[in-house]
Design a protein around this motif. Structure first.
Motif, mmCIF file in Angstrom:
data_model
loop_
_atom_site.group_PDB
_atom_site.id
_atom_site.type_symbol
_atom_site.label_atom_id
_atom_site.label_comp_id
_atom_site.label_asym_id
_atom_site.label_seq_id
_atom_site.Cartn_x
_atom_site.Cartn_y
_atom_site.Cartn_z
ATOM 1 N N THR A 7 -24.023 -23.443 -14.363
ATOM 2 C CA THR A 7 -23.389 -22.892 -13.168
ATOM 3 C C THR A 7 -22.753 -24.012 -12.357
ATOM 4 O O THR A 7 -23.277 -25.126 -12.291
ATOM 5 C CB THR A 7 -24.397 -22.083 -12.321
ATOM 6 N N HIS A 8 -21.609 -23.713 -11.782
ATOM 7 C CA HIS A 8 -20.943 -24.651 -10.879
ATOM 8 C C HIS A 8 -21.454 -24.381 -9.470
ATOM 9 O O HIS A 8 -21.633 -23.225 -9.073
ATOM 10 C CB HIS A 8 -19.423 -24.474 -10.935
ATOM 11 N N LEU A 9 -21.669 -25.432 -8.719
ATOM 12 C CA LEU A 9 -22.216 -25.327 -7.378
ATOM 13 C C LEU A 9 -21.156 -25.683 -6.339
ATOM 14 O O LEU A 9 -20.212 -26.406 -6.637
ATOM 15 C CB LEU A 9 -23.401 -26.287 -7.216
ATOM 16 N N ASN A 27 -28.099 -22.069 -19.498
ATOM 17 C CA ASN A 27 -27.269 -21.460 -18.465
ATOM 18 C C ASN A 27 -26.626 -22.597 -17.675
ATOM 19 O O ASN A 27 -27.291 -23.545 -17.271
ATOM 20 C CB ASN A 27 -28.100 -20.588 -17.521
ATOM 21 N N PHE A 40 -27.934 -17.266 -7.696
ATOM 22 C CA PHE A 40 -28.613 -17.902 -8.825
ATOM 23 C C PHE A 40 -29.656 -17.047 -9.537
ATOM 24 O O PHE A 40 -30.696 -17.543 -9.898
ATOM 25 C CB PHE A 40 -29.336 -19.155 -8.347
ATOM 26 N N LYS A 50 -29.965 -15.881 -12.618
ATOM 27 C CA LYS A 50 -30.284 -16.434 -13.944
ATOM 28 C C LYS A 50 -30.925 -17.823 -13.804
ATOM 29 O O LYS A 50 -31.922 -18.123 -14.457
ATOM 30 C CB LYS A 50 -29.007 -16.516 -14.781
ATOM 31 N N THR A 51 -30.377 -18.656 -12.937
ATOM 32 C CA THR A 51 -30.941 -19.987 -12.711
ATOM 33 C C THR A 51 -32.363 -19.883 -12.168
ATOM 34 O O THR A 51 -33.264 -20.594 -12.625
ATOM 35 C CB THR A 51 -30.052 -20.789 -11.742
#
Length: 142
Positions: free
Chosen positions: A37-39, A35, A57, A59-60
């Motif tokens: 993701t951009h933060l 997975n 978040f 999924k994270t």
């Protein structure tokens, strides 16, 4: 952090923590499903830890609960050097000084963007930085 030659002192790359260039976080489920993701921003907590605002978040969060290892790419807005951090999830803080600081920062960003109802801080995920090294993207010419 480890004592290898690729170790970068986090305090020397402050442009990676100013929120100018969005970092990218990679996690993996227990089954091996990645997975990315951009933060909005990564925060320097101390010499060995970084914090990330936990807003969206799910999924994270599920991934780090099953597998606490993560990888982070950050770019220094002063030099445009990119660094890879190998991380180990330690905890999520939902109160305290770090939480309050990130909440105020997030509220300011949300206010500027007119998204006060969207940017809700659930917690601050704190990761130990296992290693940090500069990433070389191809050869440079003279």
């Amino acid at each position: 952090m480890s004592g290898d030659d690729t170790r970068v002192d986090l305090r020397t790359i402050d442009g990676c923590f100013d929120g100018v260039i969005p970092p990218v976080l990679a996690t993996c489920s227990a089954e091996g499903e990645p997975n990315i993701t951009h933060l909005s921003q990564v925060y320097l907590v101390d010499d060995d830890h970084v914090g990330m605002s936990n807003q969206f978040f799910s999924k994270t969060a599920a991934n780090v609960a099953a597998n606490p290892h993560a990888a982070l790419l950050v770019t220094d807005s002063n030099t445009y050097d990119t660094f890879q951090m190998d991380l180990h999830y330690e905890r999520t803080e939902t109160t305290g000084a770090l939480f309050d600081t990130l909440k105020a920062s997030l509220e300011a960003i949300a206010s500027l963007m007119g998204m006060e109802d969207v940017f809700v801080l659930r917690g601050v995920d704190v990761y130990r930085v296992v290693s940090c090294r500069r990433v070389a993207f191809g050869a440079t010419s003279a």
